[in-house]
Design a protein around this motif. Structure first.
Motif, PDB file in Angstrom:
ATOM      1  N   ILE A   1       4.249  -6.150  10.339  1.00 45.90           N
ATOM      2  CA  ILE A   1       3.060  -6.894   9.921  1.00 45.90           C
ATOM      3  C   ILE A   1       2.079  -5.968   9.219  1.00 45.90           C
ATOM      4  O   ILE A   1       1.548  -6.271   8.151  1.00 45.90           O
ATOM      5  CB  ILE A   1       2.383  -7.571  11.129  1.00 45.90           C
ATOM      6  CG1 ILE A   1       3.324  -8.616  11.725  1.00 45.90           C
ATOM      7  CG2 ILE A   1       1.079  -8.220  10.726  1.00 45.90           C
ATOM      8  CD1 ILE A   1       2.801  -9.226  13.002  1.00 45.90           C
ATOM      9  N   LEU A   2       1.833  -4.832   9.828  1.00 46.37           N
ATOM     10  CA  LEU A   2       0.887  -3.897   9.208  1.00 46.37           C
ATOM     11  C   LEU A   2       1.389  -3.416   7.861  1.00 46.37           C
ATOM     12  O   LEU A   2       0.621  -3.259   6.916  1.00 46.37           O
ATOM     13  CB  LEU A   2       0.658  -2.693  10.129  1.00 46.37           C
ATOM     14  CG  LEU A   2      -0.064  -2.979  11.436  1.00 46.37           C
ATOM     15  CD1 LEU A   2      -0.222  -1.708  12.250  1.00 46.37           C
ATOM     16  CD2 LEU A   2      -1.415  -3.615  11.189  1.00 46.37           C
ATOM     17  N   ALA A   3       2.702  -3.195   7.762  1.00 47.64           N
ATOM     18  CA  ALA A   3       3.248  -2.699   6.501  1.00 47.64           C
ATOM     19  C   ALA A   3       3.144  -3.743   5.410  1.00 47.64           C
ATOM     20  O   ALA A   3       2.987  -3.410   4.230  1.00 47.64           O
ATOM     21  CB  ALA A   3       4.697  -2.291   6.694  1.00 47.64           C
TER      22      ALA A   3
ATOM     23  N   GLY B   1       0.801  -5.645   4.791  1.00 43.50           N
ATOM     24  CA  GLY B   1      -0.498  -5.541   4.154  1.00 43.50           C
ATOM     25  C   GLY B   1      -0.530  -4.449   3.105  1.00 43.50           C
ATOM     26  O   GLY B   1      -1.324  -4.480   2.173  1.00 43.50           O
ATOM     27  N   ASN B   2       0.341  -3.490   3.236  1.00 43.16           N
ATOM     28  CA  ASN B   2       0.336  -2.374   2.292  1.00 43.16           C
ATOM     29  C   ASN B   2       1.352  -2.513   1.189  1.00 43.16           C
ATOM     30  O   ASN B   2       1.592  -1.565   0.451  1.00 43.16           O
ATOM     31  CB  ASN B   2       0.584  -1.069   3.038  1.00 43.16           C
ATOM     32  CG  ASN B   2      -0.720  -0.439   3.494  1.00 43.16           C
ATOM     33  OD1 ASN B   2      -1.709  -0.457   2.781  1.00 43.16           O
ATOM     34  ND2 ASN B   2      -0.714   0.100   4.693  1.00 43.16           N
TER      35      ASN B   2
ATOM     36  N   LEU C   1       4.648  -3.064  13.340  1.00 43.51           N
ATOM     37  CA  LEU C   1       4.710  -2.208  12.163  1.00 43.51           C
ATOM     38  C   LEU C   1       5.013  -3.014  10.916  1.00 43.51           C
ATOM     39  O   LEU C   1       4.486  -2.756   9.842  1.00 43.51           O
ATOM     40  CB  LEU C   1       5.759  -1.112  12.367  1.00 43.51           C
ATOM     41  CG  LEU C   1       5.401  -0.058  13.391  1.00 43.51           C
ATOM     42  CD1 LEU C   1       6.550   0.919  13.565  1.00 43.51           C
ATOM     43  CD2 LEU C   1       4.147   0.683  12.975  1.00 43.51           C
TER      44      LEU C   1
END
Lengths: 300, 565, 298
Positions: A223-225, A227-228, A221
């Motif tokens: 890592i994905l966050a 990006g945002n 989560l």
């Protein structure tokens, strides 16, 4: 080679149609990015609008305001990310320690309610609480004698980041915790029992079982966050912002709205969108590489 | 938490909705009155018009007001008389975005209703059709209604694309009000003085504030405003030109030679900022003046603690209702006219040839544009006007002693249930074509129920008492005599150049104005003002002024040619 | 030998329950506040001061909302889209996630990359709109279901969960000749209830709350979703249209049942949130300890 593909036909069947759908709805519209390289005008359409190369990007990077706005964006995202992350995991762990089922379920349900309350309403509550004119925060601080005069919270630009982060935290904490609770729930029960047999205490169990159990999901989560980080949206900043804190509250999405879509300059807005995607991908790839190297986690 | 793409989009548009929802009405007089030259006989009037086709036809039209009921009594009657039923397509959300999407996809409705600033791109794309031939053939009443202003409808290329509403009132609409709100109680205590300037108001406010530092246990707020957080033009720009007696050209000032300059750079703005500064230094300015949001401003006003401010009538609606409900009618607000100096000529009360923001255009998707023209033509006749303004005789209005009067039973019912008005009465998209409040039909009676007598019948006692002390019948009597101007600059299609600069200028204005108002000394004030003006110039104000100057002068040209000057 | 509760334990428990209780109160406040406002006369609410209790109780706000035409139909539409959309979406997402969790899958790396990148790119509203239009999905029910069928984020979450389950599970079954479908649905899914329940919750809430796609693509009344209809009601109160009541503030009789935007927002939130609050506790049982992995000895 084909034999391998053939032997996996079921997997292919379960994946290709759905990926096709995803690609259709996410990647196909990307042809719109050409608008960033044109002087797009609605009436002329894509075909009729003149080509303009990188001029919009140049305009973007030349604008002083852009850097200010970028700073605000990254800082606020960063603060929210950390707060959310730490908070959600902590809350999940604390809730996990609650034996009384009713209490646990109730608290958990209550904590995510603010997620459903729109920002318009939340902003009103925040602004009302911080108001120098009867707001509860000022009232309490004055009663306790900490201050003599009410504090004008919303007039202080530099405080905006803290206020915004706390408001966002209040709103999203409960919802962010859900997934961590789900992960903990799925952890192998035997491990806990074995630890009990070995005489492990509460915190030892947390440290050696729960937290490592959460780590893969948490890392994913995170890592994905990352990006945002650059995609903050603008609703909360708009509602809590005003002329006095605008230097701290204006974020990239708000800037894009003001200087592109609301004045009909789509090209500029799409250029910003392209820029954001580039940054997002850069961030995600970097963090993923770092996680792979240092922590043995990866999102992809 | 990350959500799928669609959900992220929804946040974006939720915000857009919030923004568009909050924008309310500016200083524009609410889209009411238009003046039609009286006396167009209904239906076919010989010569160039064909006999109207009355077969049933549905015309799709976009509507941003969900209150409209597509089949209320008047809509049905109109369908009976013209055969036309309107198929309303509600746009809940950002209209501009929807218009853009429609344009890109080519699926706009038959009739596209939009603000002049959106029309340009539709014209460029060929999405709306020229109408002058159709009007020549089918719309004699349209021509009559616009009279000498007819040629103003022409766009730059000489064609007519837009059907706005004509505005031919000769008097101030009965429900218009001046912008400066003062509590009844303040005026009463000061003995109902005739105040004409801001400084005079300052004095009586100061006197009242000294006697009443708190109201109902909470601190009094002598001067407040609405829009601090998100609409700074409501609290700074608009009052500035209003106090200077200038017509409402939103951000601009137009001098006698039709030169356009930015109001926020002018001496008037400086003077008004000084006035606010004076209030601030005397502790009379709302602490949250620049940070307050709409709901909070409403709450404070409804608590009766605000004494005065530049508070428009539409903002005061709910607070005053609340005050009456609390049994505090003396805390309602009188909207009076004030200027910087007593002898400044007051041109602030103006009306224009065209009075609608959201005009009708016929798109190329319409299968039978002739029918649409006939429909609008009918609306602009006396019979049409009676229907769309007054309603159906016997149901919504009666003729008493030769004059039209709102039907009492219906009035009671719609006061009880605001929705009822939309389900039954003369409301619907067609009402945009009303001649306007204050206008008269060929029978000499008013075109709309919005008359002084009507408003007087709705006033509560406290209001009546206050007005009587000033020898006025309604609040519009406080305003300067009404004048005609060729247009309000915000009615014109926006210039395409200078938009980014304009946004920047507005942001500087939003950011720097508080510093000016909060200056502690005169020197500081001057320094802050100069720096502010410098910043605005750096942001490109000259380009903005040039752009608007160009479109204004072009319009004046057209206007003069049309008027034969 | 199990440790008994020591002093430190009691201290912690006290802190924990206390802290959670406080947190609960803090996060419950907005909801209670909205509930109070929604049950308070709207004109009375204008002057503020309503915190936890209505001052002038009325159910008028709710009554006004329920009197809106089309609300029942819209609720049915939302219900249909939530049930169908959630079911299909979770099903397809799970299948996709399963495939990319299998180590030997030929497309594994490629699909992973495509999925992740898709979360950070956006072509803009106009191309998306044109795409839907060209697919003839405008003014249709399916535009609610199909474009959002696969959420990349959800796929990745489920994939990650599958990857953490012991490999042996799938392997032994395949050796016994089971198909991928069987492995997925008979073995992995029952073990993944917590995460699947979570994703189901996310997706269903997304469907229930959405109105943007309605705004973009559907203009027919019978395709309106609940949220969209509620937005309309909100817009009705915000719009100051030229009618008597709107233009003048001096109307004599207090207009009964005037709905202010604040009251409507409050009532809307309660109406939309309440169903979710009822559904979630039922889902919570899936969050309790998952089925013990007993098929393999590690």
């Amino acid at each position: 080679m084909y034999r391998k593909w053939l032997s996996q036909y079921q997997l292919l069947l379960m994946s290709i149609p759905f990926m096709a759908l995803l690609i259709l709805f996410t990647y196909v519209p990307l042809w719109g990015w050409i608008m960033a390289f044109q002087d797009y005008s609605l009436s002329k359409g894509i075909a009729g609008s003149p080509f303009s190369g990188f001029s919009h990007f140049a305009d973007l990077f030349r604008d002083d305001r852009f850097y200010l706005v970028l700073r605000n964006t990254m800082v606020m995202s960063g603060l929210s990310l950390v707060a959310d992350f730490v908070g959600a995991i902590a809350l999940a762990l604390l809730l996990n320690e609650v034996r009384a089922r009713f209490f646990k379920r109730t608290v958990q349900t209550i904590t995510y309610i603010p997620h459903f309350v729109s920002w318009v309403v939340m902003a009103n509550i925040v602004l009302g609480s911080l108001s120098p004119d009867g707001g509860i925060v000022n009232d309490v601080l004055m009663k306790l004698g900490f201050i003599d005069e009410p504090i004008l919270f919303m007039s202080k630009g530099s405080w905006f980041w803290a206020i915004h982060t706390m408001a966002g935290f209040w709103k999203e904490l409960g919802w962010s915790t859900i997934i961590y609770l789900a992960v903990i729930a799925g952890l192998n029960h035997d491990l806990y029992e074995a630890a009990d047999v070995d005489g492990a205490g509460r915190f030892q169990k947390m440290w050696h079982i729960s937290i490592p159990g959460l780590m893969p999901t948490a890392m994913l989560l995170l890592i994905l966050a990352t990006g945002n980080l650059i995609n903050t949206g603008y609703e909360s900043q708009f509602l809590l912002g005003n002329g006095l804190n605008i230097d701290y509250s204006q974020v990239l999405d708000l800037y894009a709205l003001d200087y592109s879509f609301s004045i009909g300059d789509y090209s500029y807005g799409v250029a910003i969108s392209v820029f954001k995607s580039a940054i997002s991908i850069l961030l995600v790839v970097s963090v993923n590489m770092a996680a792979r190297r240092f922590g043995d986690f990866k999102a992809f | 938490m990350r959500k799928p793409l669609l959900a992220m989009l929804s946040v974006v548009t939720a915000a857009a909705l919030a923004i568009s929802g909050c924008s309310g009405n500016k200083n524009e007089p609410t889209a009411s009155g238009e003046n039609g030259s009286p006396g167009a006989s209904p239906g076919a009037s010989g010569e160039a018009s064909k006999a109207p086709d009355k077969s049933p036809i549905k015309i799709s039209i976009n509507s941003i007001d969900p209150k409209f009921s597509p089949d209320n009594d008047v809509a049905q009657k109109l369908a009976e008389l013209t055969g036309v039923t309107l198929d309303l397509q509600f746009v809940v959300g950002d209209l501009t975005q929807k218009l853009d999407l429609w344009l890109a996809g080519g699926d706009y409705p038959d009739m596209v209703v939009m603000h002049p600033k959106e029309v340009g791109k539709y014209i460029d794309a060929g999405a709306v059709i020229p109408l002058e031939d159709l009007i020549d053939q089918y719309g004699p009443n349209i021509k009559k209604a616009f009279g000498k202003y007819y040629n103003l409808l022409k766009a730059e290329d000489g064609h007519i694309y837009t059907l706005p509403a004509p505005y031919l009132a000769e008097e101030t609409p009965a429900d218009w009000e001046a912008p400066w709100a003062v509590q009844y109680d303040v005026l009463r205590e000061a003995g109902y003085p005739e105040i004409k300037t801001l400084d005079q108001l300052f004095d009586i406010l100061k006197a009242y504030y000294e006697k009443h530092p708190t109201i109902d246990g909470k601190p009094t707020i002598p001067w407040s405003g609405v829009g601090g957080a998100d609409h700074p033009d409501w609290i700074l720009n608009n009052p500035a030109f209003q106090a200077a007696g200038k017509p409402d050209h939103s951000w601009f000032l137009i001098d006698a030679s039709n030169n356009v300059t930015l109001n926020i750079l002018s001496d008037y703005q400086k003077r008004y900022d000084k006035f606010l500064n004076k209030l601030y230094l005397n502790g009379m300015l709302d602490k949250e003046f620049f940070t307050i949001n709409y709901d909070e401003a409403e709450a404070k006003t409804a608590q009766g603690r605000t004494l005065a401010g530049s508070l428009p009538a539409w903002f005061l609606k709910y607070p005053e209702q609340s005050l009456r409900g609390q049994g505090k009618p003396e805390r309602q607000f009188a909207n009076i006219e004030l200027l910087f100096d007593e002898n400044t000529p007051d041109h602030s009360n103006t009306i224009t040839p065209i009075n609608s923001n959201n005009n009708w255009q016929i798109s190329k998707n319409a299968k039978d544009p002739a029918r649409i023209i006939q429909y609008v033509d009918f609306l602009l006749t006396d019979e049409g006007q009676k229907l769309i303004n007054w309603g159906i005789e016997g149901k919504h209005y009666d003729v008493v002693n030769g004059k039209r009067v709102v039907n009492a039973a219906w009035k009671a019912k719609k006061t009880e249930d605001p929705e009822y008005e939309f389900k039954s009465g003369p409301t619907g998209p067609f009402y945009w074509f009303t001649y306007g409040d204050g206008a008269k039909l060929s029978d000499g009676d008013y075109a709309t129920p919005n008359t002084k007598d009507y408003w007087v019948s709705t006033y509560d006692d406290a209001t009546k008492e206050l007005l009587s002390k000033y020898n006025k019948k309604v609040f519009s009597d406080f305003m300067a005599p009404v004048e005609r101007v060729p247009a309000w600059i915000w009615q014109l299609a926006e210039p395409t150049e200078g938009r980014a600069e304009f946004k920047r200028v507005q942001q500087v204005y939003k950011k720097e104005s508080p510093k000016i108002v909060y200056s502690k000394t005169d020197e500081e004030f001057e320094a802050n003002w100069n720096r502010y003006a410098e910043e605005i110039r750096k942001a490109g104000s000259a380009k903005v002024e040039a752009a608007y100057d160009r479109i204004w002068k072009a319009y004046i040209d057209q206007y003069n040619k049309t008027m034969g000057q | 030998m199990k440790r008994g509760y020591g002093a430190a334990d009691y201290a912690f428990l006290l802190f924990n329950y206390g802290f959670l209780f406080l947190l609960g109160c803090l996060t419950l406040y907005p909801f209670l506040n909205l509930l109070a406002i929604s049950l308070n006369d709207s004109i009375d609410s204008v002057r503020g001061g309503i915190y936890l209790w209505p001052r002038d109780f009325t159910i008028g706000n709710y009554r006004a909302i329920f009197q809106t035409d089309n609300l029942v139909a819209a609720t049915l539409v939302s219900l249909a889209r939530t049930l169908i959309g959630t079911f299909l979406s979770v099903l397809c997402t799970t299948m996709l996630a399963y495939t990319i969790s299998r180590r030997g899958f030929v497309l594994r790396k490629a699909l992973n990359l495509i999925l992740i990148m898709s979360m950070y790119v956006n072509g803009g509203l106009i191309p998306y709109y044109l795409l839907i239009k060209n697919l003839h999905m405008t003014n249709s029910f399916w535009v609610y279901i199909i474009p959002g069928l696969i959420g990349a984020f959800n796929v990745i979450i489920i994939r990650s969960y599958f990857e953490q389950l012991p490999d042996g599970l799938g392997e032994s079954a395949r050796i016994d000749g089971a198909s991928d479908f069987a492995v997925l649905f008979r073995i992995l899914v029952p073990l993944s209830m917590p995460v699947l329940a979570t994703i189901t919750l996310f997706v269903s809430v997304g469907h229930w709350n959405s109105w943007f796609d309605n705004y973009l693509f559907n203009s027919k009344q019978n395709l309106s979703t609940l949220q969209y209809e509620l937005m309309k009601i909100l817009l009705k109160s915000v719009q100051q249209v030229s009618t008597d009541a709107a233009r003048s503030g001096k109307v004599d009789r207090a207009v009964a049942n005037t709905l202010t935007p604040q009251s409507i927002r409050a009532s809307m939130t309660i109406l939309v949130t309440a169903p979710i609050l009822f559904v979630y506790p039922f889902m919570q049982r899936y969050f309790i300890k998952g089925i013990t992995v007993g098929a393999l000895k590690e």
